[in-house]
Design a protein around this motif. Structure first.
Motif: not given
Length: 432
Positions: A25-47
């Motif tokens: 209503p105040d013309q702001g954009l919505y943002m998630p209250e917290k930004i989750p951090t994905l695990s290092k294992d997920f990033i390491a094995n993403i390929s």
């Protein structure tokens, strides 16, 4: 999870309200209250993961409090039905091709996600939703095709007369059904301003359920983070740092990349590449942020003089301007420079659209100044969507993909609209 307004972190709403309302209503954009951090294992094995498997993990981290695993899977499966390959253009430089969807533009990802999520959240509701969209080109076509035939939703697209390529125009003005197109005497910023005013008009909102499918809506914006994860997963693993160059207009696309970085994706640097609508590059180089009247260019989807998503860039870096300017570098280019780049890259065996050309040039200039990087630029649309510009620049004919050629046979259906909010309001109030 709650979602807060960029103008007031104390104003928080549910996922459903953030998506259905689109803008605070105040013309702001919505943002998630917290930004989750994905695990290092997920990033390491993403390929080793498929595009869909990457999507389940990333969207699950963001939406698991509000949606079931099955709903998240349905959302991702509906969104990712086409590839987003990286293609090597030259040593150490890759194009992330985002034009393999139904309208051959990057916004197909967000539009499909948005339409599916909105339809999930509206299940059981008997009130018709009006999706208001301002477009400088690709948003209109992606949203129109993403929402075509969705029950209980009517899409109303505002576009600037004479400032959208013929092919882009055909992709959203020929569909009919629940898609309406309004041709505005003005520029994109005028269309965007009227849409924002409609969301804030009390009388309109008492009568109609209005929402947005522009990148201001989290349901359009957030899923764009997916292809940054996927592109990273397909990059050759070297000891070099990684930079993404994003051709930018309303700055939702680069903000989605920064969201991916905040979630743990190891992107070292971003390049914000624009045409002469250079509000953000000027800011990144030390000038105050000052909106400007938009200037028409051959890369018309970036003809934005007051980028709506700029507040998201700030809040993603904790409202710390110093960190933002360290992590994001700005470059801008004239039409002449854009054409020169298109010709040069064609000699390497790769055809760019004018937006991708701006992204490529920004990447090249950044890497020349900063050695030790592996670079990806976003090719945001198929060159055929800007056929006249590309053919003139390259002095050769393009063969249109069948999907694009099919749109050209459709009959354009539009209603003219003056550049006047009261006229737009009158139109909306007349709707059943």
């Amino acid at each position: 999870m709650k979602f807060y307004s960029t103008n007031n972190p104390q104003h928080q709403v549910s996922l459903a309200k953030a998506v259905i309302k689109g803008l605070a209503p105040d013309q702001g954009l919505y943002m998630p209250e917290k930004i989750p951090t994905l695990s290092k294992d997920f990033i390491a094995n993403i390929s080793g993961l498929s595009f869909q498997e990457v999507g389940y993990q990333v969207m699950g981290a963001l939406f698991s409090e509000d949606l079931t695993k099955e709903e998240i899977k349905d959302l991702v499966d509906h969104t990712i039905v086409f590839d987003a390959p990286i293609v090597q253009v030259e040593e150490g430089i890759y194009s992330l091709e985002l034009f393999h969807g139904p309208t051959l533009a990057f916004k197909d990802f967000g539009a499909r996600f948005c339409s599916k999520l909105m339809s999930m959240l509206l299940t059981g509701s008997d009130k018709k939703v009006r999706v208001l969209v301002a477009t400088s080109g690709d948003t209109g076509s992606a949203v129109a095709n993403g929402f075509l035939g969705v029950e209980g939703v009517e899409v109303i697209i505002l576009f600037p007369k004479g400032k959208v390529s013929e092919l882009q125009e055909k992709q959203f003005t020929t569909l009919g059904k629940n898609i309406k197109a309004l041709e505005v005497e003005g520029v994109f910023d005028d269309c965007q301003k009227m849409v924002k005013e409609a969301f804030l008009d009390k009388e309109l909102n008492e009568k109609l359920l209005l929402t947005s499918a522009n990148s201001i809506n989290i349901a359009r914006w957030i899923p764009q983070a997916l292809y940054y994860f996927y592109a990273y997963s397909r990059l050759p693993k070297t000891n070099e740092k990684v930079v993404f160059s994003v051709p930018s207009g309303n700055f939702g696309n680069i903000a989605a990349g920064i969201l991916a970085q905040r979630m743990g994706l190891p992107i070292d640097m971003f390049v914000a590449a624009t045409n002469v609508n250079k509000v953000v590059p000027d800011y990144l180089r030390g000038n105050p942020f000052e909106a400007m009247a938009s200037i028409p260019t051959i890369s018309n989807s970036m003809d934005v003089g007051n980028p709506s998503n700029f507040p998201r860039l700030l809040v993603l870096y904790g409202n710390n301007e110093e960190i933002l300017k360290e992590q994001v570098k700005g470059y801008f280019y004239t039409d002449e420079e854009t054409v020169e780049v298109m010709r040069k890259v064609k000699s390497l065996g790769y055809t760019l659209d004018p937006h991708g050309a701006v992204g490529y040039k920004g990447l090249k200039d950044f890497m020349a100044e900063n050695p030790g990087y592996q670079g990806v630029f976003l090719e945001t649309a198929h060159p055929g969507k800007f056929r006249d510009v590309v053919e003139e620049a390259l002095e050769e004919s393009l063969v249109l993909p069948e999907r694009l050629a099919a749109f050209m046979t459709g009959q354009k259906k539009v209603e003219p609209l003056e550049n006047d909010f009261q006229e737009f309001k009158k139109y909306l109030m007349s709707l059943d």
